[in-house]
Design a protein around this motif. Sequence first.
Motif, PDB file in Angstrom:
ATOM      1  N   SER A 103     -28.356 -25.059-103.444  1.00  0.00           N
ATOM      2  CA  SER A 103     -28.436 -25.390-104.868  1.00  0.00           C
ATOM      3  C   SER A 103     -29.750 -26.025-105.259  1.00  0.00           C
ATOM      4  O   SER A 103     -29.809 -26.728-106.262  1.00  0.00           O
ATOM      5  CB  SER A 103     -27.302 -26.337-105.283  1.00  0.00           C
ATOM      6  OG  SER A 103     -26.064 -25.755-105.052  1.00  0.00           O
ATOM      7  N   GLN A 153     -17.140 -25.633-103.007  1.00  0.00           N
ATOM      8  CA  GLN A 153     -17.276 -24.769-104.183  1.00  0.00           C
ATOM      9  C   GLN A 153     -18.384 -25.190-105.116  1.00  0.00           C
ATOM     10  O   GLN A 153     -18.639 -24.534-106.103  1.00  0.00           O
ATOM     11  CB  GLN A 153     -15.948 -24.722-104.945  1.00  0.00           C
ATOM     12  CG  GLN A 153     -14.889 -23.960-104.175  1.00  0.00           C
ATOM     13  CD  GLN A 153     -13.554 -23.986-104.850  1.00  0.00           C
ATOM     14  OE1 GLN A 153     -13.463 -23.984-106.066  1.00  0.00           O
ATOM     15  NE2 GLN A 153     -12.494 -24.012-104.048  1.00  0.00           N
ATOM     16  N   ASN A 154     -18.980 -26.324-104.858  1.00  0.00           N
ATOM     17  CA  ASN A 154     -20.139 -26.712-105.663  1.00  0.00           C
ATOM     18  C   ASN A 154     -20.889 -27.812-104.922  1.00  0.00           C
ATOM     19  O   ASN A 154     -20.437 -28.296-103.877  1.00  0.00           O
ATOM     20  CB  ASN A 154     -19.709 -27.198-107.054  1.00  0.00           C
ATOM     21  CG  ASN A 154     -18.635 -28.256-106.989  1.00  0.00           C
ATOM     22  OD1 ASN A 154     -18.676 -29.153-106.146  1.00  0.00           O
ATOM     23  ND2 ASN A 154     -17.647 -28.157-107.850  1.00  0.00           N
ATOM     24  N   TYR A 210     -17.827 -22.875-119.380  1.00  0.00           N
ATOM     25  CA  TYR A 210     -17.399 -22.024-118.273  1.00  0.00           C
ATOM     26  C   TYR A 210     -17.196 -20.606-118.762  1.00  0.00           C
ATOM     27  O   TYR A 210     -17.106 -20.355-119.956  1.00  0.00           O
ATOM     28  CB  TYR A 210     -16.097 -22.541-117.658  1.00  0.00           C
ATOM     29  CG  TYR A 210     -16.175 -23.968-117.185  1.00  0.00           C
ATOM     30  CD1 TYR A 210     -15.353 -24.947-117.727  1.00  0.00           C
ATOM     31  CD2 TYR A 210     -17.082 -24.346-116.192  1.00  0.00           C
ATOM     32  CE1 TYR A 210     -15.425 -26.249-117.298  1.00  0.00           C
ATOM     33  CE2 TYR A 210     -17.164 -25.660-115.773  1.00  0.00           C
ATOM     34  CZ  TYR A 210     -16.333 -26.608-116.326  1.00  0.00           C
ATOM     35  OH  TYR A 210     -16.405 -27.910-115.915  1.00  0.00           O
ATOM     36  N   THR A 241     -18.979 -21.504-101.477  1.00  0.00           N
ATOM     37  CA  THR A 241     -18.262 -20.401-102.087  1.00  0.00           C
ATOM     38  C   THR A 241     -18.269 -20.619-103.589  1.00  0.00           C
ATOM     39  O   THR A 241     -18.469 -21.738-104.062  1.00  0.00           O
ATOM     40  CB  THR A 241     -16.789 -20.322-101.627  1.00  0.00           C
ATOM     41  OG1 THR A 241     -16.139 -21.539-101.973  1.00  0.00           O
ATOM     42  CG2 THR A 241     -16.692 -20.073-100.157  1.00  0.00           C
ATOM     43  N   LYS A 242     -18.078 -19.550-104.306  1.00  0.00           N
ATOM     44  CA  LYS A 242     -18.106 -19.675-105.764  1.00  0.00           C
ATOM     45  C   LYS A 242     -16.701 -19.697-106.311  1.00  0.00           C
ATOM     46  O   LYS A 242     -16.258 -18.768-106.957  1.00  0.00           O
ATOM     47  CB  LYS A 242     -18.844 -18.477-106.362  1.00  0.00           C
ATOM     48  CG  LYS A 242     -20.327 -18.594-106.308  1.00  0.00           C
ATOM     49  CD  LYS A 242     -20.993 -17.920-107.502  1.00  0.00           C
ATOM     50  CE  LYS A 242     -22.476 -18.157-107.512  1.00  0.00           C
ATOM     51  NZ  LYS A 242     -23.229 -17.162-106.782  1.00  0.00           N
ATOM     52  N   GLY A 243     -15.998 -20.754-106.024  1.00  0.00           N
ATOM     53  CA  GLY A 243     -14.691 -20.830-106.660  1.00  0.00           C
ATOM     54  C   GLY A 243     -13.545 -20.588-105.710  1.00  0.00           C
ATOM     55  O   GLY A 243     -13.708 -20.064-104.613  1.00  0.00           O
ATOM     56  N   ASP A 260     -28.521 -19.766-112.844  1.00  0.00           N
ATOM     57  CA  ASP A 260     -27.713 -18.732-112.209  1.00  0.00           C
ATOM     58  C   ASP A 260     -28.506 -17.451-112.003  1.00  0.00           C
ATOM     59  O   ASP A 260     -27.936 -16.413-111.731  1.00  0.00           O
ATOM     60  CB  ASP A 260     -26.475 -18.420-113.070  1.00  0.00           C
ATOM     61  CG  ASP A 260     -25.517 -19.576-113.106  1.00  0.00           C
ATOM     62  OD1 ASP A 260     -24.854 -19.765-114.142  1.00  0.00           O
ATOM     63  OD2 ASP A 260     -25.436 -20.293-112.109  1.00  0.00           O
ATOM     64  N   GLU A 312     -12.851 -17.274-103.897  1.00  0.00           N
ATOM     65  CA  GLU A 312     -13.617 -16.906-102.711  1.00  0.00           C
ATOM     66  C   GLU A 312     -13.164 -17.736-101.518  1.00  0.00           C
ATOM     67  O   GLU A 312     -13.212 -17.284-100.378  1.00  0.00           O
ATOM     68  CB  GLU A 312     -15.099 -17.145-102.979  1.00  0.00           C
ATOM     69  CG  GLU A 312     -16.013 -16.301-102.136  1.00  0.00           C
ATOM     70  CD  GLU A 312     -17.478 -16.587-102.430  1.00  0.00           C
ATOM     71  OE1 GLU A 312     -17.818 -16.820-103.601  1.00  0.00           O
ATOM     72  OE2 GLU A 312     -18.266 -16.584-101.466  1.00  0.00           O
ATOM     73  N   PRO A 327     -28.461 -20.155-103.386  1.00  0.00           N
ATOM     74  CA  PRO A 327     -27.005 -20.041-103.269  1.00  0.00           C
ATOM     75  C   PRO A 327     -26.387 -20.988-102.258  1.00  0.00           C
ATOM     76  O   PRO A 327     -25.206 -21.297-102.353  1.00  0.00           O
ATOM     77  CB  PRO A 327     -26.793 -18.579-102.835  1.00  0.00           C
ATOM     78  CG  PRO A 327     -28.094 -18.103-102.360  1.00  0.00           C
ATOM     79  CD  PRO A 327     -29.146 -18.892-103.046  1.00  0.00           C
ATOM     80  N   GLY A 339     -23.114 -23.856-113.648  1.00  0.00           N
ATOM     81  CA  GLY A 339     -21.973 -24.692-113.286  1.00  0.00           C
ATOM     82  C   GLY A 339     -21.602 -25.674-114.389  1.00  0.00           C
ATOM     83  O   GLY A 339     -21.011 -26.710-114.146  1.00  0.00           O
TER      84      GLY A 339
END
Lengths: 317, 495, 166
Positions: B189, A162-163, A44, A186-188, B202, A191, B186, A78
Amino acid sequence: MKTSSSRRSLLAAVAVVAIGSVFGLATEAWAGYPDRPVTLIVPYQAGGSTETLARVFAKALGDQLGQPVIVKTRPGGGGAVGSTEIAASAPDGYTIMLSGSDPLTWTPLTLKVEYDVDSFTYVAQISEYQQAIVVRQDSPDTSFEDLLARSKQQAGLTYADQNAMSRAFLEYIAGKEGIEWTGIPTKGGGEMVPLLLAGKIDFAWSGGIHGRYGGQIRVLASMNAERLAASPDAPSIREKYDISMPGHMLIVGPRGLAGDVVARLNMAIEAAVKDPGYLDLLENKLLFPSKFVGSEALTEDMEATISSLRTVAQVAH
Amino acid sequence: MDILLHLAAGFEAALTVTNLLFIALGIALGIVIGVIPGLGSVTAMAVLIPLTFYMSPLVAIAFLVGVNKGGTSGGAVPSILLNTPGTPESAASAFDGHPMACKGQGGKAMKYSLYSSVTGDTLSDLLLIALAAPFAAIALQFGPLELASVLFFAFALLAGLASESPLKGLIAIFVGIFLATIGLDPIDSTPRMTFGEVELFDGFPLTGVAIGALALSSIFEQMTTLHRYGERRATASLWANDRAANRLTAGEFFSHWRTIIRSAMIGSGVGMLPGLGVTLAAFLSYGAARRASKDPSSFGKGNPDGIVATEAANSAVVGSNLIPTIAIGIPGNIAAALLIGAFMIHGIVPGPFMLTMHGDIIYALFASMLIANFIHLAVGRVGISIWAHIARAPRSAVLPPVIALCIAGVYLPNQSMFEVAVMLGFAVLGLLMRHTGFSIVCLVIGFLLGGMFEASLRKTLLLYKADFSSVFSSPISVIFLALGLVVLARAFRKS
Amino acid sequence: MAGTQPEKTQDSKDGVENATSPVVNLASGCVLTLMGLAGLFWLIPNHVDASAGSYDVSPAFMPNLAAWVVTLLGATLACSAALKCRAAHPVSNWPALVVPAIWGIASIAIYLGVTNIGFVYVMPLVVAAGLLLSGQRSWPTIVAIAVLFPLAIDLAAWHLFTVQLP
């Protein structure tokens, strides 16, 4: 010509030396690891809560192992980049990884990567992400059942994930209940929170960040196998759907790690997680619970988890 | 009045020798790390956070904020002296800073850069202190729709940078946009043109792209020129021995007050709104300054406004990105996210209760930030004298080692040779573009904006279920869409 | 005169110089058009999943949009350059491609060298070559800089950042 007693004592001496050296050699192998620094990969971004935790943990672990443990961040995908690296490392115990479980399990099941779910040796679990379905405090839903009922009346309630794994789990639940939700990626947590608090989305998946918001965010359900300690009234999705999201924060090595290395690491990790500095950081400051699970129990747990994930993944695709 | 009382107490707590020393150290470290191409505030802070375990919370956070401040101003040093940006957000400083240096006014350019950084930073810190709560409420309203509108406006504004040859500029922008789509989608995925390469999941890393296309390609180009024409043509001296040429009085600096204030506002605004980033702030400010200038064609030839705009804006982000952090606990950008981690390690839980529960430390932090700006000025001035010596060395001796520095600097943050490969690849692409007359800046802007715009556009579609009337429900998005249209209309009328 | 035009590009802010030869523009335009078409008809369809969720646009939308714009604008560039070519007969400017090509090869060599052999071994060679290329002639200086600098970087990376360069 030796007397029989001295021959016996000679034999005894030889036997003692022989047996002793066998044990001695075994202890050599045991005591040999680690004889140089160990690398702890963190897949990470530097500065994130997992990475910061890793650094403190690395110090505690290093104290237990007698060799420095060096943190190496390898973010990307990720967690996939770091996972690729650990899967390809030599199984000698000098490269291990601290991560959540989704790059190890969900990613290979759903994306084409250079490793597989059995590319890893599970060494230990040290903590658990407090994953949940949450709403903001003034939401009309006071319980998970409320949310489901409202969703049946009103199609297309929005949520933030988030994922890919959280999205898949929520879609699985929606499928089982015959309702329609719209997911916004969302990314985390950073957000997700403004979207939730500003009322732009109806509910959200949280990986634990809700703990910082006290009464402003309400937990409706736990995505983990058990109810969350901080929200005992919210049911776990396992109670309803017999699936749960793996929330393990764990240490893994590449496949084929020798048994005694794993045992040595287990001992060291079990002691390290009791280190007061580490515990203070983990529980009081980063707000993660400390939870140690040793290698055998963890491997069983992960096997069950992976089959559960396969079920959800098949539905998703 | 309450604020002033709290602030006074904060100053009292902040004015300790340890605190001041560590702030100075942080700023110095930040500047040095910012100078190295590929490294910036983010890497510096990430590496230094563990070292702060043993410090008291105030000193630790003040130290890290100092690193952040130094990091954003350090990147301008190689930009100006070597036409090699140290950080993506300082790239625009090279456009006008380097021509000034080539005229022997390197010192003056550096001073413009430093003073702008400090001023922009101070203004944004004052905004943070005075207006954290109300501004945070605005930040909370900022969702995908608002983000998309701001990006649309940014796009309109920055497309003007291609005015030399609009057609080729536009091509460069869209090539950049295309490159930004490579990676995992985005929303879904699913992989897009990743060819199974996990490091591409990414997308291309921004640092690799920006440093490669802007910095390394410039180094290659300069070395080629040196090879052909020798040192005499390359530069007489970046730092004329004529002191008058390099003097910058306060009067002359503040005569640019319009640019200073505009840029600080842009930087503060961008810093405060989650998801935009410091590079965007810098370019947006540059574009706005150029558009507002009475002589736009002087930009790129040594107009100090170019430096002022870039550096004031990128430094203004530092203060304002703490606004949503302190008021609601969400980061404005990656540096703020790191600070959140640092806060947590020291037992300060970011979130709505931060000000109430930890008010004394927060105000001491505010005070430290203001003090830090003065320290920044002092440390920066010392730095300038040091860079002056390096600037006197012949470029043929300085540039090749900088290649080594670039490679190490880009490799270091994530220990990724992939990122180095990206940098090298984009450096060659940048060279090709220089020789065929395409704008590299447009490529980088297209790359930067394209990715963000697509993500926010699609999230908006999902969120509002393609209900276009929802656009009007958000005042922020209406304003920015309108502004964007105005800018585009004016551009069309001019051509 | 052909092929010996002095390099017109300078360290201008974005590499745009005022007199790109129409021949070069024509070539660029053609290349871009071809690459755009390749993207549209081969790369995107084969490597991007085109299914869209409800209310969303497909993952292929943005790549296609960008590729279309590049193709169309590239074609426009090629045409306008072709017209200019016909009007005046400019000199071919092939050297424009030589420099990027050379650095391209150098970059590949650098990358392979650093990854496979090691930073501390390869970079001194690279730096030395660079110094020679840029006009340094004093051997002591070359050796000093080429050896010391990468070494210093390597040591700093390890001791300050605990990162091992390759």
